[in-house]
Enzyme design. Structure first.
Site, short mmCIF file in Angstrom:
data_model
loop_
_atom_site.label_atom_id
_atom_site.label_comp_id
_atom_site.label_asym_id
_atom_site.label_seq_id
_atom_site.Cartn_x
_atom_site.Cartn_y
_atom_site.Cartn_z
N THR A 70 0.84 -1.21 0.00
CA THR A 70 0.00 0.00 0.00
C THR A 70 0.87 1.25 0.00
OG1 THR A 70 -1.75 -1.19 1.13
CG2 THR A 70 -1.81 1.22 1.31
N ASN A 149 -5.13 -9.63 -8.04
CA ASN A 149 -5.24 -10.29 -6.74
C ASN A 149 -6.52 -11.10 -6.55
OD1 ASN A 149 -5.97 -7.41 -6.84
ND2 ASN A 149 -6.89 -7.81 -4.85
N GLN A 178 1.27 -9.44 -6.16
CA GLN A 178 0.78 -10.83 -6.24
C GLN A 178 1.64 -11.71 -7.13
OE1 GLN A 178 -1.51 -12.33 -4.48
NE2 GLN A 178 -2.48 -10.59 -3.48
N SER A 198 5.62 -6.63 -1.76
CA SER A 198 5.21 -6.67 -0.35
C SER A 198 5.72 -7.95 0.29
CB SER A 198 3.68 -6.62 -0.30
OG SER A 198 3.24 -6.85 1.01
N GLY A 199 6.23 -7.84 1.52
CA GLY A 199 6.84 -8.99 2.19
C GLY A 199 5.86 -10.05 2.65
N HIS A 200 4.69 -9.62 3.14
CA HIS A 200 3.82 -10.63 3.77
C HIS A 200 3.10 -11.54 2.78
CE1 HIS A 200 -0.39 -8.88 3.50
NE2 HIS A 200 0.31 -7.82 3.19
N THR A 236 13.04 6.08 10.71
CA THR A 236 14.04 5.07 11.08
C THR A 236 13.72 3.75 10.37
OG1 THR A 236 14.28 6.12 13.21
CG2 THR A 236 15.07 3.85 13.05
N CYS A 322 -8.82 -7.17 1.31
CA CYS A 322 -9.14 -5.77 1.62
C CYS A 322 -10.61 -5.46 1.40
CB CYS A 322 -8.32 -4.82 0.75
SG CYS A 322 -6.62 -5.21 0.86
#
Ligand SMILES: Cc1ncc(COP(=O)(O)O)c(C=O)c1O
Length: 379
Positions: A70, A149, A178, A198-200, A236, A322
């Protein structure tokens, strides 16, 4: 438990968690601190960036780490719009993009931008010619997803990149959330300027991801407040999350190389089995990503199916994560020309490399039983 909701999110890989834990306990320093702890954290960050750049065949300076799909999508869309608005205020995207593309585009219309939503065919695929025809003198950005997706359709990214390459003043962004680790994508292909990951979705952690920004592409940052990530993403750095992302990406690419064929076979097996269930419509086209299967059960509420399957320990979703809590029709299926009934009754099954034939068989058998049970109640 049989988890078939991998397009919503994936279970973190144990070795990714080990890397995260090690990084967050040992290298907890702030990479901006001048002391030694900061220095080692900074080094780890650089190593992860180097690793990711090598895996993706791009330069280290072309990667910025973000909090996920996102944020990367918002950074790409708003970043180009704000930076290049003096040259033009027209953006091209498709009718089936993720909300994190559609909604920033809609928000930009309030600032005077114009958006063209290119349609898709019945297989959920954008036509490069339609994109070519939509390009105007004031077009500054094209944003098209790699893999959809909800239905898994694969977009002709190479053809669109070739078109974008003939228009050096506009930028081309690809939402590859995706597709990564499932469908090949060459980031270094001429014409591609930005790519979101995206990592997840690849057995990494939530809140991690990246935006590839090709050298020479200037964007207005979404976040100001520090010099991190070349001043393009202040804050950070999530060092441990980034280390975990690099690991997850390496594993995802390895799995794609070594087990891509098996995943496609499993996907074909799922399709063949689903074809035997009467009254369900398969919405995923034949040529699709190997992990997504979308079906409609026009005579049953999708939420009921999802809950009944969950009671038996099988997890799938209605539409995408989503939008799954909204009971409206799927805009993706409507854009493909499906009826309201089909578009309102869609469910998505999404596989991972650790899904087995037995999982698929148990899922289809359980789904068949549930549908039979519901049909008896209806009579
Ligand atoms: C195609 C696509 N783009 C973007 C996103 C958003 O990614 P994230 O959950 O990392 O914010 C998703 C998540 O489902 C997605 O499927």
């Amino acid at each position: 438990m049989i988890y078939l909701d991998n397009s919503a999110t994936t279970k973190p890989d144990p070795s990714v968690l080990d890397s995260f834990l090690q990084a967050t306990t040992v290298y907890f320093g702030n990479p901006s601190s001048v002391h030694q702890l900061g220095g080692t954290a900074e080094k780890l960050l650089q190593q992860s960036k180097q690793q990711v750049a090598q895996l993706l065949n791009v330069k280290e300076s072309e990667i910025i780490f973000t909090s996920g799909g996102t944020e990367s999508n918002n950074t790409a869309i708003k970043g180009i719009a704000l930076q290049h608005q003096n040259r033009g205020r027209h953006i091209i995207t498709s009718a089936i993009e993720h909300a994190s593309i559609i909604e920033p585009c809609q928000a930009l219309t309030e600032l005077g931008f114009e958006i063209t939503y290119v349609p898709v065919d019945e297989d959920g695929v954008v036509s490069p010619t339609a994109i070519q025809d939509a390009i105007r003198d004031d077009t500054i950005l094209i944003s098209i997803m790699h893999v959809n997706n909800e239905i898994g359709s694969i977009q002709p990214i190479s053809d669109i990149a070739a078109i974008a390459n003939q228009h050096p003043k506009l930028f081309f962004h690809v939402d590859a959330v995706q597709g990564i680790g499932k469908v090949p994508l060459d980031l270094s292909e001429p014409g591609i300027d930005m790519v979101t990951m995206s990592g997840h979705k690849i057995h990494g952690l939530k809140g991690t991801g990246l935006l590839y920004i090709k050298e020479g592409t200037s964007i207005f940052p979404l976040l100001h407040g520090g010099h991190q990530e070349q001043g393009l993403r202040a804050g950070t750095e999530n060092v441990a999350g980034i280390v975990a992302f690099a690991k997850a990406l390496r594993l995802a690419i390895q799995k794609q190389d070594m087990h891509g064929h098996e995943l496609s076979e499993l996907h074909n097996m799922l399709r063949r089995k689903l074809e035997h269930i009467p009254d369900i419509q398969i919405n995923t086209p034949i040529h699709a990503a190997p992990h997504i299967m979308n079906i409609s059960t026009p005579w049953h509420k999708p939420e009921v199916l999802v809950h009944m399957l969950a009671e038996k320990g099988i997890y799938i979703s209605t539409k995408s994560a989503c939008t799954s809590k909204q009971s409206e029709a799927s805009t993706v299926l409507l854009a493909c020309g499906h009826s309201q009934l089909n578009a309102k009754s869609a469910v998505r099954i999404s596989l991972a490399y650790d899904t087995t034939e037995e999982d698929v068989t148990t899922f289809v058998d359980t789904l068949t039983q549930i549908i039979n049970q519901l049909q008896k109640v209806m009579k």
